[in-house]
Scaffold this motif. Structure first.
Motif, PDB file in Angstrom:
ATOM      1  N   LYS A  33     -10.509 -31.212   0.012  1.00 12.17           N
ATOM      2  CA  LYS A  33     -11.718 -32.303   0.730  1.00 12.17           C
ATOM      3  C   LYS A  33     -12.842 -31.554   1.519  1.00 12.17           C
ATOM      4  O   LYS A  33     -14.023 -32.102   1.566  1.00 12.17           O
ATOM      5  CB  LYS A  33     -10.884 -32.997   1.667  1.00 12.17           C
ATOM      6  N   ASP A  34     -12.402 -30.359   1.847  1.00 10.65           N
ATOM      7  CA  ASP A  34     -13.596 -29.527   2.758  1.00 10.65           C
ATOM      8  C   ASP A  34     -14.597 -29.202   1.606  1.00 10.65           C
ATOM      9  O   ASP A  34     -15.859 -29.282   2.134  1.00 10.65           O
ATOM     10  CB  ASP A  34     -12.871 -28.310   3.435  1.00 10.65           C
ATOM     11  N   ARG A  35     -14.418 -28.495   0.589  1.00  9.68           N
ATOM     12  CA  ARG A  35     -15.430 -27.939  -0.309  1.00  9.68           C
ATOM     13  C   ARG A  35     -16.246 -29.325  -0.827  1.00  9.68           C
ATOM     14  O   ARG A  35     -17.458 -28.950  -0.900  1.00  9.68           O
ATOM     15  CB  ARG A  35     -14.790 -27.005  -1.596  1.00  9.68           C
ATOM     16  N   LEU A  36     -15.572 -30.300  -1.379  1.00  7.94           N
ATOM     17  CA  LEU A  36     -16.292 -31.396  -1.713  1.00  7.94           C
ATOM     18  C   LEU A  36     -17.312 -31.966  -0.817  1.00  7.94           C
ATOM     19  O   LEU A  36     -18.293 -32.343  -0.859  1.00  7.94           O
ATOM     20  CB  LEU A  36     -15.398 -32.473  -2.208  1.00  7.94           C
ATOM     21  N   HIS A  37     -16.679 -32.131   0.429  1.00  5.05           N
ATOM     22  CA  HIS A  37     -17.608 -32.508   1.908  1.00  5.05           C
ATOM     23  C   HIS A  37     -18.876 -31.759   1.745  1.00  5.05           C
ATOM     24  O   HIS A  37     -19.780 -32.079   1.930  1.00  5.05           O
ATOM     25  CB  HIS A  37     -16.802 -32.656   3.079  1.00  5.05           C
ATOM     26  N   TYR A  38     -18.678 -30.338   1.981  1.00  7.07           N
ATOM     27  CA  TYR A  38     -19.761 -29.593   2.060  1.00  7.07           C
ATOM     28  C   TYR A  38     -20.802 -29.703   0.794  1.00  7.07           C
ATOM     29  O   TYR A  38     -22.006 -29.871   1.122  1.00  7.07           O
ATOM     30  CB  TYR A  38     -19.105 -27.956   1.939  1.00  7.07           C
ATOM     31  N   PHE A  39     -20.250 -29.797  -0.436  1.00  7.17           N
ATOM     32  CA  PHE A  39     -21.119 -29.976  -1.628  1.00  7.17           C
ATOM     33  C   PHE A  39     -21.856 -31.173  -1.386  1.00  7.17           C
ATOM     34  O   PHE A  39     -23.120 -31.339  -1.678  1.00  7.17           O
ATOM     35  CB  PHE A  39     -20.052 -29.957  -2.681  1.00  7.17           C
ATOM     36  N   VAL A  40     -21.436 -32.426  -0.968  1.00 10.57           N
ATOM     37  CA  VAL A  40     -21.900 -33.661  -1.104  1.00 10.57           C
ATOM     38  C   VAL A  40     -22.940 -33.638   0.154  1.00 10.57           C
ATOM     39  O   VAL A  40     -24.051 -34.189   0.049  1.00 10.57           O
ATOM     40  CB  VAL A  40     -20.987 -34.765  -0.962  1.00 10.57           C
ATOM     41  N   ALA A  41     -22.550 -33.176   1.377  1.00  8.45           N
ATOM     42  CA  ALA A  41     -23.229 -33.020   2.519  1.00  8.45           C
ATOM     43  C   ALA A  41     -24.668 -32.502   2.167  1.00  8.45           C
ATOM     44  O   ALA A  41     -25.691 -33.027   2.607  1.00  8.45           O
ATOM     45  CB  ALA A  41     -22.568 -32.435   3.649  1.00  8.45           C
ATOM     46  N   ASN A  42     -24.651 -31.294   1.492  1.00 14.23           N
ATOM     47  CA  ASN A  42     -25.679 -30.527   1.036  1.00 14.23           C
ATOM     48  C   ASN A  42     -26.819 -31.380   0.135  1.00 14.23           C
ATOM     49  O   ASN A  42     -27.761 -31.149   0.238  1.00 14.23           O
ATOM     50  CB  ASN A  42     -25.553 -29.209   0.249  1.00 14.23           C
ATOM     51  N   THR A  44     -26.941 -34.973   0.222  1.00 16.25           N
ATOM     52  CA  THR A  44     -27.365 -36.199   0.574  1.00 16.25           C
ATOM     53  C   THR A  44     -27.986 -35.865   2.018  1.00 16.25           C
ATOM     54  O   THR A  44     -29.125 -36.709   2.327  1.00 16.25           O
ATOM     55  CB  THR A  44     -26.122 -37.138   0.722  1.00 16.25           C
ATOM     56  N   GLY A  45     -27.660 -35.090   2.790  1.00 18.87           N
ATOM     57  CA  GLY A  45     -27.941 -34.830   4.214  1.00 18.87           C
ATOM     58  C   GLY A  45     -27.755 -36.047   4.952  1.00 18.87           C
ATOM     59  O   GLY A  45     -28.277 -36.061   6.319  1.00 18.87           O
ATOM     60  N   ASN A  46     -26.934 -36.945   4.708  1.00 19.79           N
ATOM     61  CA  ASN A  46     -26.660 -37.977   5.361  1.00 19.79           C
ATOM     62  C   ASN A  46     -25.139 -38.203   5.646  1.00 19.79           C
ATOM     63  O   ASN A  46     -24.581 -38.520   4.652  1.00 19.79           O
ATOM     64  CB  ASN A  46     -27.039 -39.288   4.884  1.00 19.79           C
ATOM     65  N   PRO A  47     -24.651 -38.134   6.839  1.00 20.40           N
ATOM     66  CA  PRO A  47     -23.276 -38.171   7.021  1.00 20.40           C
ATOM     67  C   PRO A  47     -22.518 -39.497   6.640  1.00 20.40           C
ATOM     68  O   PRO A  47     -21.243 -39.440   5.929  1.00 20.40           O
ATOM     69  CB  PRO A  47     -22.988 -38.102   8.563  1.00 20.40           C
ATOM     70  N   ALA A  48     -22.996 -40.713   6.867  1.00 22.80           N
ATOM     71  CA  ALA A  48     -22.394 -42.019   6.429  1.00 22.80           C
ATOM     72  C   ALA A  48     -22.507 -42.044   4.841  1.00 22.80           C
ATOM     73  O   ALA A  48     -21.389 -42.178   4.419  1.00 22.80           O
ATOM     74  CB  ALA A  48     -23.098 -42.989   6.994  1.00 22.80           C
ATOM     75  N   ASP A  49     -23.590 -41.643   4.051  1.00 21.64           N
ATOM     76  CA  ASP A  49     -23.593 -41.710   2.727  1.00 21.64           C
ATOM     77  C   ASP A  49     -22.639 -40.559   2.202  1.00 21.64           C
ATOM     78  O   ASP A  49     -22.003 -40.782   1.135  1.00 21.64           O
ATOM     79  CB  ASP A  49     -24.893 -41.597   2.119  1.00 21.64           C
ATOM     80  N   THR A  50     -22.522 -39.493   2.832  1.00 18.82           N
ATOM     81  CA  THR A  50     -21.711 -38.419   2.310  1.00 18.82           C
ATOM     82  C   THR A  50     -20.217 -38.978   2.309  1.00 18.82           C
ATOM     83  O   THR A  50     -19.506 -38.617   1.417  1.00 18.82           O
ATOM     84  CB  THR A  50     -21.760 -37.004   3.266  1.00 18.82           C
ATOM     85  N   LYS A  51     -19.752 -39.452   3.371  1.00 13.61           N
ATOM     86  CA  LYS A  51     -18.272 -40.143   3.346  1.00 13.61           C
ATOM     87  C   LYS A  51     -18.088 -41.282   2.571  1.00 13.61           C
ATOM     88  O   LYS A  51     -16.996 -41.297   1.775  1.00 13.61           O
ATOM     89  CB  LYS A  51     -18.289 -40.691   4.890  1.00 13.61           C
ATOM     90  N   ASP A  52     -19.207 -41.958   2.157  1.00 15.11           N
ATOM     91  CA  ASP A  52     -19.020 -43.045   1.157  1.00 15.11           C
ATOM     92  C   ASP A  52     -18.772 -42.520  -0.269  1.00 15.11           C
ATOM     93  O   ASP A  52     -18.096 -42.846  -1.181  1.00 15.11           O
ATOM     94  CB  ASP A  52     -20.282 -44.072   1.331  1.00 15.11           C
ATOM     95  N   PHE A  79     -16.776 -32.300  -8.509  1.00 18.76           N
ATOM     96  CA  PHE A  79     -18.135 -32.200  -8.434  1.00 18.76           C
ATOM     97  C   PHE A  79     -18.855 -32.936  -9.315  1.00 18.76           C
ATOM     98  O   PHE A  79     -19.894 -33.247  -9.015  1.00 18.76           O
ATOM     99  CB  PHE A  79     -18.161 -30.531  -8.528  1.00 18.76           C
ATOM    100  N   THR A  80     -18.317 -33.175 -10.586  1.00 20.03           N
ATOM    101  CA  THR A  80     -19.025 -33.891 -11.628  1.00 20.03           C
ATOM    102  C   THR A  80     -18.925 -35.385 -10.943  1.00 20.03           C
ATOM    103  O   THR A  80     -20.036 -36.029 -11.142  1.00 20.03           O
ATOM    104  CB  THR A  80     -18.214 -33.916 -12.935  1.00 20.03           C
ATOM    105  N   TYR A  81     -17.839 -35.846 -10.593  1.00 17.25           N
ATOM    106  CA  TYR A  81     -17.964 -37.299  -9.920  1.00 17.25           C
ATOM    107  C   TYR A  81     -19.156 -37.319  -8.906  1.00 17.25           C
ATOM    108  O   TYR A  81     -19.755 -38.317  -8.705  1.00 17.25           O
ATOM    109  CB  TYR A  81     -16.598 -37.671  -9.244  1.00 17.25           C
ATOM    110  N   ALA A  82     -18.967 -36.117  -7.960  1.00 16.23           N
ATOM    111  CA  ALA A  82     -20.061 -36.126  -6.820  1.00 16.23           C
ATOM    112  C   ALA A  82     -21.585 -36.336  -7.396  1.00 16.23           C
ATOM    113  O   ALA A  82     -22.246 -36.924  -6.794  1.00 16.23           O
ATOM    114  CB  ALA A  82     -19.664 -35.072  -5.864  1.00 16.23           C
ATOM    115  N   ARG A  83     -21.829 -35.314  -8.298  1.00 16.16           N
ATOM    116  CA  ARG A  83     -23.064 -35.382  -8.717  1.00 16.16           C
ATOM    117  C   ARG A  83     -23.566 -36.682  -9.385  1.00 16.16           C
ATOM    118  O   ARG A  83     -24.624 -37.076  -9.176  1.00 16.16           O
ATOM    119  CB  ARG A  83     -23.119 -34.357  -9.913  1.00 16.16           C
ATOM    120  N   HIS A  84     -22.646 -37.511 -10.077  1.00 19.00           N
ATOM    121  CA  HIS A  84     -23.230 -38.703 -10.518  1.00 19.00           C
ATOM    122  C   HIS A  84     -23.224 -39.712  -9.521  1.00 19.00           C
ATOM    123  O   HIS A  84     -24.301 -40.454  -9.576  1.00 19.00           O
ATOM    124  CB  HIS A  84     -21.975 -39.194 -11.463  1.00 19.00           C
TER     125      HIS A  84
END
Length: 180
Positions: A33-42, A44-52, A79-84
């Protein structure tokens, strides 16, 4: 980061047949969870969108949990899911920004131009409503909601080629309608 508890990602309709799948998911969730959060947050730059987006990634993982082997690295899959998901998010955001930009441009036009635009928009909507129901649905998802052909194909459980063909037929129909 506010951790997203695994039980909030899983819905009642996604309850596993046995507790082993849930435990496997929970172990994967806790370790990634922490590594995926960091990856997505970087990205999107938006906490709400990151969480979604993170929630969508774990939901996709849950849907494939039976095929996941814990001894293999799961993070690349996430990470692949996150990129998509981020690509879909950015595409939708760009479409919305374009729409906002177009609305701002229209705000500077004269009343007559606004009336003309409204009439053309109504004509376009009427023409879209003349499309066969499934074609209209595909066209709306792709052109008005900004989804990719692949995303629409997955959502409607049809081939991406079918989506492409239906969008093409829709555009041809609309062109013919407005050339008259």
């Amino acid at each position: 980061m506010d951790p997203i508890p695994p039980h909030t990602i899983l819905t009642d309709s996604s309850t596993p047949d046995d507790g082993a799948a849930y435990l496997k998911f929970e172990r994967i969730f806790i370790t990634t969870k922490d590594r995926l959060h960091y990856f997505v947050a970087n990205l999107t730059g938006n906490p709400a969108d990151t969480k979604d987006i993170i929630q969508e990634c774990y939901l996709r993982l849950w849907q494939k949990i039976a095929d996941i082997h814990e001894d293999k690295e799961v993070l690349p899959l996430l990470f692949t899911y996150a990129r998509h998901c981020v690509i879909d998010y950015l595409r939708k955001k760009a479409s919305q920004q374009l729409y906002i930009h177009l609305l701002e441009q229209q705000a500077h036009t004269t009343v007559a131009a606004v009336e003309t635009d409204r009439e053309q928009w109504q004509q376009l909507q009427q023409a879209i409503n003349q499309l066969p129901p499934k074609r209209r649905q595909i066209f709306t998802l792709v052109k008005q909601e900004g989804l990719s052909h692949k995303a629409v194909a997955q959502q409607l459980q049809i081939s991406p080629d079918t989506v492409e063909k239906q969008v093409s037929l829709s555009l041809r129909f609309l062109r013919e309608k407005f050339q008259r």
